[in-house]
Design a protein around this motif. Sequence first.
Motif, PDB file in Angstrom:
ATOM      1  N   UNK A 187       4.668  -9.763   3.395  1.00  0.00           N
ATOM      2  CA  UNK A 187       5.324  -9.057   4.565  1.00  0.00           C
ATOM      3  C   UNK A 187       5.232  -7.942   5.363  1.00  0.00           C
ATOM      4  N   UNK A 188       5.333  -7.374   3.874  1.00  0.00           N
ATOM      5  CA  UNK A 188       5.124  -5.753   5.727  1.00  0.00           C
ATOM      6  C   UNK A 188       4.034  -5.521   6.323  1.00  0.00           C
ATOM      7  N   UNK A 189       3.934  -4.632   7.112  1.00  0.00           N
ATOM      8  CA  UNK A 189       2.590  -4.160   7.700  1.00  0.00           C
ATOM      9  C   UNK A 189       1.182  -3.539   6.978  1.00  0.00           C
ATOM     10  N   UNK A 190       2.058  -3.111   6.458  1.00  0.00           N
ATOM     11  CA  UNK A 190       2.131  -1.991   6.065  1.00  0.00           C
ATOM     12  C   UNK A 190       0.642  -1.022   4.946  1.00  0.00           C
ATOM     13  N   UNK A 191       0.946  -0.549   4.051  1.00  0.00           N
ATOM     14  CA  UNK A 191      -0.300  -0.588   3.100  1.00  0.00           C
ATOM     15  C   UNK A 191      -0.177  -0.876   1.523  1.00  0.00           C
ATOM     16  N   UNK A 192      -0.660  -0.976   0.855  1.00  0.00           N
ATOM     17  CA  UNK A 192      -0.589  -2.273  -0.588  1.00  0.00           C
ATOM     18  C   UNK A 192       0.240  -1.851  -1.175  1.00  0.00           C
ATOM     19  N   UNK A 193       1.105  -2.739  -0.623  1.00  0.00           N
ATOM     20  CA  UNK A 193       2.398  -3.597  -1.939  1.00  0.00           C
ATOM     21  C   UNK A 193       2.279  -4.125  -3.505  1.00  0.00           C
ATOM     22  N   UNK A 194       1.156  -4.317  -3.777  1.00  0.00           N
ATOM     23  CA  UNK A 194       1.518  -4.965  -5.118  1.00  0.00           C
ATOM     24  C   UNK A 194       0.762  -3.828  -6.526  1.00  0.00           C
ATOM     25  N   UNK A 195       1.206  -3.443  -7.372  1.00  0.00           N
ATOM     26  CA  UNK A 195       1.044  -2.739  -8.250  1.00  0.00           C
ATOM     27  C   UNK A 195      -1.037  -2.640  -8.486  1.00  0.00           C
ATOM     28  N   UNK A 196      -0.975  -4.300  -8.551  1.00  0.00           N
ATOM     29  CA  UNK A 196      -2.547  -4.551  -8.886  1.00  0.00           C
ATOM     30  C   UNK A 196      -3.740  -3.376  -8.020  1.00  0.00           C
ATOM     31  N   UNK A 197      -3.512  -3.582  -6.457  1.00  0.00           N
ATOM     32  CA  UNK A 197      -4.289  -3.131  -5.892  1.00  0.00           C
ATOM     33  C   UNK A 197      -3.785  -1.836  -5.140  1.00  0.00           C
ATOM     34  N   UNK A 198      -2.550  -1.594  -5.457  1.00  0.00           N
ATOM     35  CA  UNK A 198      -2.373   0.376  -5.609  1.00  0.00           C
ATOM     36  C   UNK A 198      -2.972   0.712  -6.634  1.00  0.00           C
ATOM     37  N   UNK A 199      -3.250   0.235  -7.622  1.00  0.00           N
ATOM     38  CA  UNK A 199      -3.039   0.973  -8.408  1.00  0.00           C
ATOM     39  C   UNK A 199      -5.128   1.105  -8.267  1.00  0.00           C
ATOM     40  N   UNK A 200      -5.902   0.113  -7.931  1.00  0.00           N
ATOM     41  CA  UNK A 200      -7.091   0.670  -7.085  1.00  0.00           C
ATOM     42  C   UNK A 200      -7.105   1.659  -6.811  1.00  0.00           C
TER      43      UNK A 200
END
Lengths: 163, 163
Positions: free
Chosen positions: B8-21
């Motif tokens: 929904x947000x146009x910005x950056x990684x929102x979910x933990x999974x991808x952010x952790x990566x």
Amino acid sequence: MNLPWQAAQANTPVDLESARETFKTYLGKEGLRVTSQRLAIFEAAFNQKEHFTAEELLDRAREIDRSVSRATVYRTLPILTESELVREIDVGKDYKFYLASHGKQIDQAQVVDVESDKIYEIDAPFLEWYARSIAEKVGLEPISQRLQVQARPIRKNNPTESD
Amino acid sequence: MNLPWQAAQANTPVDLESARETFKTYLGKEGLRVTSQRLAIFEAAFNQKEHFTAEELLDRAREIDRSVSRATVYRTLPILTESELVREIDVGKDYKFYLASHGKQIDQAQVVDVESDKIYEIDAPFLEWYARSIAEKVGLEPISQRLQVQARPIRKNNPTESD
DNA sequence: TTGGTTGCAAACAATTTGCATCTAA
DNA sequence: TTAGATGCAAATTGTTTGCAACCAA
């Protein structure tokens, strides 16, 4: 004849004499005592044109009155800032800066040259208005605001990284 | 339509999974090791919606990995801020705040409600431009800027002193 | 294997504070 | 005379650092 010379600034008490009286009056009004240490600290602060730290103020105050202690400097600083004779400026370092406020300014920003660590007090038109427009977005009204810019000398060639 | 699931947000990684990566990749790129403590600290920071302090981060990280120490939190925080996954926010108190940066923002100001101590991150249109126009007055170019507003709830009646 | 990491506790640095002693009013 | 002010040194507080044990690569 001794006219304008240093009276060029249109603002507030410029000479030590009257500024000291202002300070004494403030102390009296607050029920605080006029001590030699407070006067020495006040004078040391007032004679400083640039931003200064508590430690620097201690050194300078001691040149006027050897008996001034660090504790008294720290206890006097709040009095000076509350009297608005001195402004407290926090630029994010782990110690605070102070500046004798020769005339009060609200629409002013601090520009910190990260290469020289020099702090510039720069006119920031409409800063107060700008801050208000932002605070209103969350239903708050400003008490104070500060704009600080970390900056470096403009480099014609490589405006980015380099050192 | 079920497009980018949670994007929904146009910005950056929102979910933990991808952010952790993203974090792991950053560590690798910098030649830093992926340790359980760093991952716990990252996760604790990422899951926090509001501003948090180092101490709060320590508590939360320990809920994930009991072995996390205060020292490691303080040593990891600079890594998180340099990776831009976390923003450091200094509102002039004697300790710093941090905020998971779900998408990067530059034109943003902090409004601090002095009555609740809550910090609001508010959109400040043209802030970067404004800062630049000020820094240029002394021949400097901005590296970063911050606008902070100390504020209080708007009182219809007595907008000034009261308590 | 080994150089980066960690936890622990001691170290830091700016500022604050307790207390016995002064001193302005 | 006496409540406020001072100097000294110890205390505080958020953060940093030295070091031996650990462990990711």
